[in-house]
Write a protein that holds these residues in place. Structure first.
Motif, PDB file in Angstrom:
ATOM      1  N   VAL A 298      46.771 -16.895  11.277  1.00  0.00           N
ATOM      2  CA  VAL A 298      46.632 -17.895  10.164  1.00  0.00           C
ATOM      3  C   VAL A 298      45.944 -17.270   8.785  1.00  0.00           C
ATOM      4  CG1 VAL A 298      45.387 -20.078   9.401  1.00  0.00           C
ATOM      5  CG2 VAL A 298      46.036 -19.866  11.785  1.00  0.00           C
ATOM      6  N   LEU A 299      45.016 -16.425   8.965  1.00  0.00           N
ATOM      7  CA  LEU A 299      44.665 -15.741   7.880  1.00  0.00           C
ATOM      8  C   LEU A 299      45.543 -14.736   7.182  1.00  0.00           C
ATOM      9  CD1 LEU A 299      40.928 -14.683   9.051  1.00  0.00           C
ATOM     10  CD2 LEU A 299      41.535 -16.607   7.381  1.00  0.00           C
ATOM     11  N   ALA A 300      46.525 -14.284   8.105  1.00  0.00           N
ATOM     12  CA  ALA A 300      47.689 -13.345   7.586  1.00  0.00           C
ATOM     13  C   ALA A 300      48.844 -14.021   7.024  1.00  0.00           C
ATOM     14  CB  ALA A 300      47.901 -12.341   8.770  1.00  0.00           C
ATOM     15  N   GLY A 301      48.787 -15.506   7.227  1.00  0.00           N
ATOM     16  CA  GLY A 301      49.637 -16.272   6.675  1.00  0.00           C
ATOM     17  C   GLY A 301      51.276 -15.929   7.511  1.00  0.00           C
ATOM     18  N   LYS A 302      51.075 -15.568   8.761  1.00  0.00           N
ATOM     19  CA  LYS A 302      52.431 -15.368   9.552  1.00  0.00           C
ATOM     20  C   LYS A 302      52.560 -16.497  10.507  1.00  0.00           C
ATOM     21  CE  LYS A 302      52.314 -11.293   7.743  1.00  0.00           C
ATOM     22  NZ  LYS A 302      53.319 -10.790   6.836  1.00  0.00           N
ATOM     23  N   PRO A 303      52.986 -17.669  10.281  1.00  0.00           N
ATOM     24  CA  PRO A 303      53.386 -18.743  11.030  1.00  0.00           C
ATOM     25  C   PRO A 303      54.699 -18.532  12.161  1.00  0.00           C
ATOM     26  CG  PRO A 303      54.414 -19.301   8.966  1.00  0.00           C
ATOM     27  CD  PRO A 303      53.678 -17.727   8.797  1.00  0.00           C
ATOM     28  N   LYS A 304      55.515 -17.668  11.879  1.00  0.00           N
ATOM     29  CA  LYS A 304      56.267 -17.318  12.813  1.00  0.00           C
ATOM     30  C   LYS A 304      56.415 -16.198  13.902  1.00  0.00           C
ATOM     31  CE  LYS A 304      59.919 -18.286   9.352  1.00  0.00           C
ATOM     32  NZ  LYS A 304      61.304 -17.898   8.703  1.00  0.00           N
ATOM     33  N   LEU A 305      55.046 -15.822  14.089  1.00  0.00           N
ATOM     34  CA  LEU A 305      54.594 -14.881  15.090  1.00  0.00           C
ATOM     35  C   LEU A 305      54.439 -15.555  16.505  1.00  0.00           C
ATOM     36  CD1 LEU A 305      51.887 -12.768  13.497  1.00  0.00           C
ATOM     37  CD2 LEU A 305      54.101 -12.017  14.024  1.00  0.00           C
ATOM     38  N   ALA A 306      54.898 -14.754  17.366  1.00  0.00           N
ATOM     39  CA  ALA A 306      55.064 -15.510  18.669  1.00  0.00           C
ATOM     40  C   ALA A 306      53.727 -15.987  19.518  1.00  0.00           C
ATOM     41  CB  ALA A 306      55.627 -14.519  19.758  1.00  0.00           C
ATOM     42  N   ILE A 307      52.467 -15.587  18.884  1.00  0.00           N
ATOM     43  CA  ILE A 307      51.391 -16.025  19.380  1.00  0.00           C
ATOM     44  C   ILE A 307      51.293 -17.573  19.725  1.00  0.00           C
ATOM     45  CG2 ILE A 307      50.212 -16.412  17.264  1.00  0.00           C
ATOM     46  CD1 ILE A 307      48.414 -15.091  20.537  1.00  0.00           C
ATOM     47  N   LEU A 308      51.950 -18.221  18.996  1.00  0.00           N
ATOM     48  CA  LEU A 308      51.690 -19.692  19.112  1.00  0.00           C
ATOM     49  C   LEU A 308      52.452 -20.172  20.425  1.00  0.00           C
ATOM     50  CD1 LEU A 308      52.151 -20.770  15.464  1.00  0.00           C
ATOM     51  CD2 LEU A 308      50.279 -21.378  16.990  1.00  0.00           C
TER      52      LEU A 308
END
Length: 570
Positions: A298-308
């Motif tokens: 979230v802090l990096a602003g990366k919503p498309k990362l597969a962590i979710l």
């Protein structure tokens, strides 16, 4: 011991090739590389103010013979270091003179122990110059006191891992202890190899010194952290296969390698971790600030990362400030990443922190106001330009006019298509212009909404103008199918690509994914609470998603209409 030939009082012609020098102590200097070393040696001595030989001025005295040609003893070679502390072995290694290196190792093997003023050994020079033959010559003789020193505390293996697997294997066979030595920043050769990403070299180092996997530099980074920082999935896989518990090592800030990979935005590393068997041990680990890898995303602003996508992910862990990942979305300054996280976290049923809700302000991007002002000006110019072109085309219809002032092509499909599309372009561009004018005078929050609507109309004004142009061109084409196909390919392929990619590129997620996430958010058990909290903090999300789905719907209509025109005219 007999010395080499002395120079006469006259310069005379100089011999060349194999007859250039003759001496003893291991043979004469026969090769041209030796001759070059002579010339450099003589030139260096003359620059240093060396005394002329045999009463001749320096420019007539000729080059001084090599040290072992003059005296033949190894000590003579060691007596005179060159500029910056370079010995003859340094010079030969730097210039790739393998034959000279081999002769020097016979005449004066102790030269391999020397370092120059920068602390660099001949072996390090040979490795950094990628001189495989010289490296073999230097490490082939096992000298216990031979030096592998380099600058800044490095050794020859630090340089070798960045050059080739072959040189690395030679240096490793010569001394395994180099694999555990650190440079001035605490980095081992494995740190260097992990940063470069060559799996073959990394495997050599792991098999030779597996304990180096756990060594940390001054920042607390292990080679696994370095590989994650650079995004080298193959290196990460090799390290974890050799030592699975290396994933538990954290840096000075308490971050594991997944924290680092997410902060750098390396999607391939995140996918590998999420799909691995050890994911549960790292995806929820907190650093010194209490942030999990999801907090870092979230802090990096990366919503498309597969962590979710991880089923083991705990979405509701609070950091040391009592803030969950959903709370941190308010700190994102970019509009589209913010919407992406709101949509994806809401679909997973995320919880909020324990802060009083009246202390929470609605989201407001730092650069939103400037973005609105600049974008509205540029879009206004484009909208007026499209309207002008479309109106001009209306007075110059395809096929021209007859003697009565009526269009020659009236009643035909291309002409009717031209009228409809050109009218759509004029109307859409005028509506976009009015929306932009109204949006600039509204508040910041509502300005973004008006600009989103203006973008929709401006997009379709542009598409209408392009399609009306093609409709006007069609009547002028002859009946040759090939010409029509070429014309439509020139026009249609880029247009189709743009329309199709709009379904893939559109944030916060591709079309189907976005619809699915929104559906999950609406049917969840806590949908009312989620909708209330999301609406309070991010009031523009619902409006933007509505505009986005309208955009996709109209794009689909334009795509189908274009296909219809092509099928009729070809």
């Amino acid at each position: 011991m007999e010395h080499g030939p002395s120079h006469s009082g006259q310069p005379g012609p100089r011999p060349s090739g194999e007859k250039a020098l003759r001496g003893h102590a291991g043979g004469c200097c026969r090769a041209s590389p030796t001759r070059e070393l002579q010339v450099r040696d003589g030139a260096a001595r003359r620059r240093e103010g060396g005394a002329p030989r045999d009463g001749l001025p320096p420019h007539q005295a000729g080059p001084r013979p090599c040290a072992w040609a003059r005296g033949g003893a190894g000590s003579a070679v060691e007596e005179q270091p060159r500029g910056h502390g370079h010995t003859a072995l340094h010079v030969a290694a730097r210039h790739g003179r393998r034959a000279v290196v081999e002769r020097l190792m016979v005449a004066a093997p102790a030269l391999s122990c020397g370092v120059n003023d920068a602390g660099v050994s001949p072996l390090y020079l040979a490795v950094s110059c990628r001189s495989t033959g010289i490296v073999k010559a230097l490490v082939g003789r096992r000298h216990a006191a031979a030096s592998a020193s380099g600058p800044n505390g490095q050794n020859a293996l630090h340089a070798a891992v960045l050059q080739s697997a072959e040189i690395t294997s030679y240096v490793l066979r010569w001394s395994l202890d180099l694999a555990k030595e650190t440079d001035g920043l605490g980095s081992t050769p494995l740190h260097y190899a992990a940063s470069d990403g060559d799996p073959e070299i990394v495997s050599q180092l792991i098999s030779s010194a597996p304990s180096a996997i756990y060594l940390q530099d001054q920042q607390g980074f292990t080679p696994l952290h370095i590989a994650a920082w650079m995004g080298h999935v193959d290196v990460i896989r090799d390290i974890l296969q050799a030592c699975p518990d290396a994933a538990e090592v954290t840096d000075n800030n308490g971050r594991n390698f997944l924290h680092v990979a997410i902060e750098r935005g390396h999607e391939s590393v995140v996918k590998y971790v999420v799909g691995s068997t050890f994911a549960g041990g790292v995806v929820n680990e907190q650093d010194n600030n209490g942030n999990t890898p999801l907090h870092s995303a979230v802090l990096a602003g990366k919503p498309k990362l597969a962590i979710l996508q991880s089923e083991l992910l705990d979405l509701n862990i609070a950091n040391n400030e009592g803030r969950t990942p959903f709370d941190l979305v308010s700190d994102i300054t970019s509009f589209l990443p913010m919407i992406g996280f709101v949509l994806k976290l809401s679909a997973r049923g995320v919880c909020i922190g324990t802060r009083r809700q009246d202390f929470i302000l609605p989201w407001k991007g730092v650069e939103m106001k400037e973005w609105i002002e600049k974008l509205s000006k540029n879009l206004g110019i484009v909208a007026v330009l499209i309207a002008t072109i479309a109106l001009t085309a209306m007075f110059n219809v395809p096929g021209g006019y007859d003697s009565k002032g009526m269009p020659n092509l009236r009643g035909t499909f291309p002409y009717n298509a031209f009228l409809v599309l050109d009218t759509m372009a004029v109307a859409s561009s005028m509506i976009a212009t009015m929306l932009l004018i109204y949006g600039r005078g509204a508040a910041v929050r509502s300005s973004a909404a008006w600009i989103c609507l203006a973008l929709i109309f401006l997009w379709y004004a542009l598409m209408g103008m392009i399609l009306s142009f093609m409709a006007a061109v069609v009547p002028g084409l002859d009946n040759a199918i090939l010409i029509k196909r070429i014309m439509w390919c020139i026009f249609a392929l880029p247009f189709f690509s743009l329309v199709v990619l709009s379904f893939v590129w559109a944030a916060p997620a591709p079309t189907i994914t976005s619809v699915g996430l929104l559906f999950r958010a609406q049917i969840g058990e806590d949908r009312m609470r989620t909708r209330r909290h999301a609406g309070r903090r991010f009031p523009l999300v619902g409006f933007y998603l509505s505009v986005l789905y309208l955009f996709w719907f109209l794009n689909a209509i334009a795509f189908a209409f274009t296909l219809h025109i092509i099928m009729i005219t070809v």
